[in-house]
Write an enzyme that holds these catalytic residues in place. Sequence first.
Site, PDB file in Angstrom:
ATOM      1  N   ARG A   1      -5.798  66.839   4.898  1.00  0.00           N
ATOM      2  CA  ARG A   1      -5.516  66.867   6.344  1.00  0.00           C
ATOM      3  C   ARG A   1      -4.386  67.828   6.690  1.00  0.00           C
ATOM      4  NH1 ARG A   1      -3.403  62.562   3.893  1.00  0.00           N
ATOM      5  NH2 ARG A   1      -1.370  61.758   4.468  1.00  0.00           N
TER       6      ARG A   1
ATOM      7  N   GLU B   1      -3.757  58.115   8.993  1.00  0.00           N
ATOM      8  CA  GLU B   1      -3.447  58.535   7.618  1.00  0.00           C
ATOM      9  C   GLU B   1      -1.961  58.832   7.386  1.00  0.00           C
ATOM     10  OE1 GLU B   1      -6.398  61.163   5.582  1.00  0.00           O
ATOM     11  OE2 GLU B   1      -7.449  61.087   7.492  1.00  0.00           O
TER      12      GLU B   1
ATOM     13  N   HIS C   1     -17.344  55.097  31.429  1.00  0.00           N
ATOM     14  CA  HIS C   1     -18.527  54.254  31.627  1.00  0.00           C
ATOM     15  C   HIS C   1     -18.486  53.007  30.758  1.00  0.00           C
ATOM     16  CE1 HIS C   1     -20.554  57.344  34.074  1.00  0.00           C
ATOM     17  NE2 HIS C   1     -19.805  58.149  33.349  1.00  0.00           N
TER      18      HIS C   1
ATOM     19  N   LYS D   1     -12.068  55.665  -3.444  1.00  0.00           N
ATOM     20  CA  LYS D   1     -12.769  56.755  -4.142  1.00  0.00           C
ATOM     21  C   LYS D   1     -12.854  56.433  -5.639  1.00  0.00           C
ATOM     22  CE  LYS D   1     -11.928  60.545  -0.872  1.00  0.00           C
ATOM     23  NZ  LYS D   1     -11.513  61.908  -0.606  1.00  0.00           N
TER      24      LYS D   1
END
Length: 315
Positions: free
Chosen positions: A124, A198, A214, A304
């Site tokens: 990131r 994160e 909406h 992971k």
Amino acid sequence: MLDVVRKFPEQVKEALGIEFNFEIEREKIKNVVVAGMGGSAISADILSHFSSIPFHVVRDYKPPSFIDEDTLFIAVSYSGNTEETISCFSLAREKCPHVVITTGGKLGSMAKNVIKIPSGMQPRAAIAYLLFPMAKLLSSLGIMDLDFDEVVYLMESNRDRIEEIAKEVGGGIKGIPVIYGYGVMGSIARRWRQQFNENAKMHAFDFVLPECNHNELEAWEGGGDNITCIFLREKEEMDRIKARFDFMREEYEEKARVIELYAPGKSRFSRAIYHMHVGDMASIYMAERRGIDAEPVNLIMQLKNVLSQHSRSSS
Ligand code: F6R
């Protein structure tokens, strides 16, 4: 993290200098599909708003069924080892002209056309390297028309201002940040949410206008306790969007804190990158305020690992 993120303007310049020595036949390309996850995929979300041809981002194990030889398939994974992206790429590589953007990993060894980006960062925090080479490739193919010089200029000339705003926002958030944007700013709102998740290890939510008018709008009838709203705005936004934001501000302000941010810059692309960078910094200041180390993503890594054990034992 703060030191890495502060170097964003330099990273953008370096990323734009990355060369690629393969050719894609532009005449054949009718659509673009990008596969990726998390910090890698968001680069494609942002770019999708500037494409002159259909552009689809896939965060899944399978590519969409419409892909064929007219699809430019891009797999983007910082590590090159993300299982969803590898799976998608394996299913697409025989069907489509393709490019991989990665530091290496398994994906790097599976592809002919690789744009290799520098390693050693959190995905990131490597957004400059994930986004700008893709943007340059797509611009060179005439699929988008982006002013990179303006982005670099805007980032370099607003360093202190961006840091000041980020500090203020990071310090001003009480409770859960809920971020709103329209068009490409909707994708930037998503990036902000991911960065609060994160980096600051906290819940956050993002909403896109006009859709949220909406449904989410009605939630405010029930109050807005423990929420800070962040509106990612542009002076140049269309009148209908301005009217929507103004209505939202009046309503939400009665129940929660509302922070409105406007991005400078001539092009929508520059304004988007500006808002993105403010959010990246703000999430790190927020982590600091919470006494949290922004860098590690322990739970993501744990999952992971569990999944890779699982596939090893089942194969
Ligand atoms: C971690 C991060 C994650 C990763 C994601 C996919 O810093 O941003 O969202 O980007 O887990 O991994 P990569 O990018 O290596 O394919």
